[in-house]
Design a protein around this motif. Structure first.
Motif, short mmCIF file in Angstrom:
data_model
loop_
_atom_site.label_atom_id
_atom_site.label_comp_id
_atom_site.label_asym_id
_atom_site.label_seq_id
_atom_site.Cartn_x
_atom_site.Cartn_y
_atom_site.Cartn_z
N VAL A 1 -17.18 -147.16 49.11
CA VAL A 1 -18.10 -147.96 49.92
C VAL A 1 -18.23 -149.37 49.33
N ALA A 2 -18.39 -149.42 48.00
CA ALA A 2 -18.51 -150.73 47.34
C ALA A 2 -17.24 -151.54 47.48
N PHE B 1 -8.74 -149.39 54.82
CA PHE B 1 -8.82 -147.97 55.17
C PHE B 1 -7.43 -147.34 55.24
N VAL B 2 -6.48 -148.05 55.87
CA VAL B 2 -5.11 -147.54 55.97
C VAL B 2 -4.49 -147.41 54.58
N LYS C 1 -5.91 -144.36 52.79
CA LYS C 1 -5.36 -143.12 53.32
C LYS C 1 -3.92 -142.90 52.84
N PHE C 2 -3.17 -144.01 52.77
CA PHE C 2 -1.79 -143.92 52.30
C PHE C 2 -1.74 -143.46 50.84
N LYS C 3 -2.68 -143.93 50.04
CA LYS C 3 -2.75 -143.54 48.63
C LYS C 3 -3.45 -142.19 48.43
N LYS C 4 -3.95 -141.62 49.56
CA LYS C 4 -4.66 -140.34 49.52
C LYS C 4 -5.93 -140.41 48.67
N TRP C 5 -6.56 -141.57 48.73
CA TRP C 5 -7.84 -141.70 48.05
C TRP C 5 -9.00 -141.30 48.96
N LEU C 6 -8.68 -141.10 50.21
CA LEU C 6 -9.70 -140.64 51.18
C LEU C 6 -9.31 -139.28 51.71
#
Length: 358
Positions: free
Chosen positions: A304-305, A349-350, A353-358
């Protein structure tokens, strides 16, 4: 699961200053009368009755049959005194009978063998493990068993005698003593198995919700497994002495049976060690679960930060009060900045997701 703690210190003060061998019951206060059951048997007959005094049993002691005197309730001093008078038991041992905090032990004399051990019983209704002291006095053709209360621990032994199951009716008093000790050790397996199941349930609960209340349960289990070791571990020394000394009053032909009980007790002790390791592992599981939850929280806060850092940077630039900023006079400046900020958020955001941090 809870193991009630026996606190004898208030009652123990009654013995302060008394001479050795003074009979004072140090257990919980009881009002129900003690019960004395006589079972006299051999291979061809069995006589069972409830008697009022120990002296009523003495005529059976003088026969060649085996006599089992079962006393349920050790709080009546008169019965303990009568045992000492009729069987010549050392007053110090009579004193140990009336002290439920006594550790398992064995004393061998010329006329009898004295053994103290602990029985454990689990109540599903109250989710508690209760402890009961059991004393055995074994003679050439008799066995006295003394229990704190009217438990059903020896019901199966009585049924075997009534139905002449196995070899118990053909054997002497040493075999009866073995059967009584064996049933107590077998009950240890039931208690430890129940505790092991509770530990597995608690481990799942920790993984789902590592709350402070769960940590309290872990601490309770840690104390309980320590309390379980106290009545079980000293029994190993008792059985070792029986096996090493080959006590004549117990009979030579009972050695293989006591060796079997010893093997069972070793398995119980190994289960205790496994439970101790499992309880210690619960602290590690709890710590890992709490750390994992904290990491998840920190991960969300960090993401979020991170999203707001570039947006805050842009908003900070255009929040400065400089007069000559080209974009301030632009008609499309405001929506363009919003689109840029929105685009940055989409790109981040993309990327996450690509790094699989989300």
């Amino acid at each position: 699961m809870k193991i009630p703690l026996l606190n004898p210190f208030k009652r123990y003060t009654q013995k302060v200053g008394q001479p050795p061998g003074t009979l004072v019951y140090l257990g919980e206060e009881r009002t129900e009368p003690a019960r004395i059951t006589l079972i006299d048997y051999d291979e061809t007959h069995l006589h069972e009755e409830e008697v009022q005094t120990i002296e009523e049993c003495l005529p059976f002691i003088d026969t060649e049959s085996v006599t089992w005197i079962q006393i349920e309730g050790i709080h009546e001093t008169s019965i303990i005194e009568e045992i000492g008078k009729c069987f010549g038991v050392n007053p110090l041992l009579l004193e140990d009978m009336m002290s439920p905090t006594q550790l398992p032990k064995i004393e061998v004399s010329e006329n009898y063998v004295f053994i103290i051990l602990k029985n454990l019983d689990y109540s599903t209704a109250s989710d508690t493990v209760s402890r009961e002291q059991i004393s055995l006095i074994i003679g050439p053709n008799f066995v006295l068993s003394l229990q704190e209360n009217r438990s059903e621990i020896f019901t199966s032994i009585r049924n075997r005698l009534r139905n002449a199951q196995g070899r118990i009716r053909r054997m002497q008093s040493g075999y009866l003593a073995y059967a009584l000790i064996d049933i107590i050790v077998d009950h240890y397996f039931i208690i430890l198995d129940e505790i092991n199941e509770r530990i597995q349930v608690l481990e799942e609960e920790i993984m789902q919700d590592p709350s402070p209340e769960v940590l309290t349960k872990v601490n309770v289990f840690r104390k309980e497994q320590l309390l379980l070791r106290r009545p079980i571990l000293p029994l190993r020394d008792v059985l070792i002495e029986i096996l090493n000394d080959e006590i004549p009053l117990l009979g030579e032909n009972t050695q293989p049976y006591f060796r079997d009980v010893y093997d069972h007790l070793i398995q119980v002790i190994q289960m205790l060690e496994m439970i101790r390791s499992a309880v210690s592992g619960l602290f590690d599981v709890y710590t890992s679960a709490v750390s994992h939850r904290m990491n998840e929280v920190m991960k969300v806060l960090t993401i979020v930060a991170t999203f707001f850092i570039p947006l805050t940077f842009i908003a900070g630039i255009y929040g400065m009060n400089f007069k000559f900023m080209p974009e301030l006079e632009s008609e499309w400046g405001y929506p363009v900045v919003l689109l840029v900020m929105f685009g940055i958020s989409i790109c981040m955001f993309v990327f996450f997701k690509f790094k699989k941090w989300l």
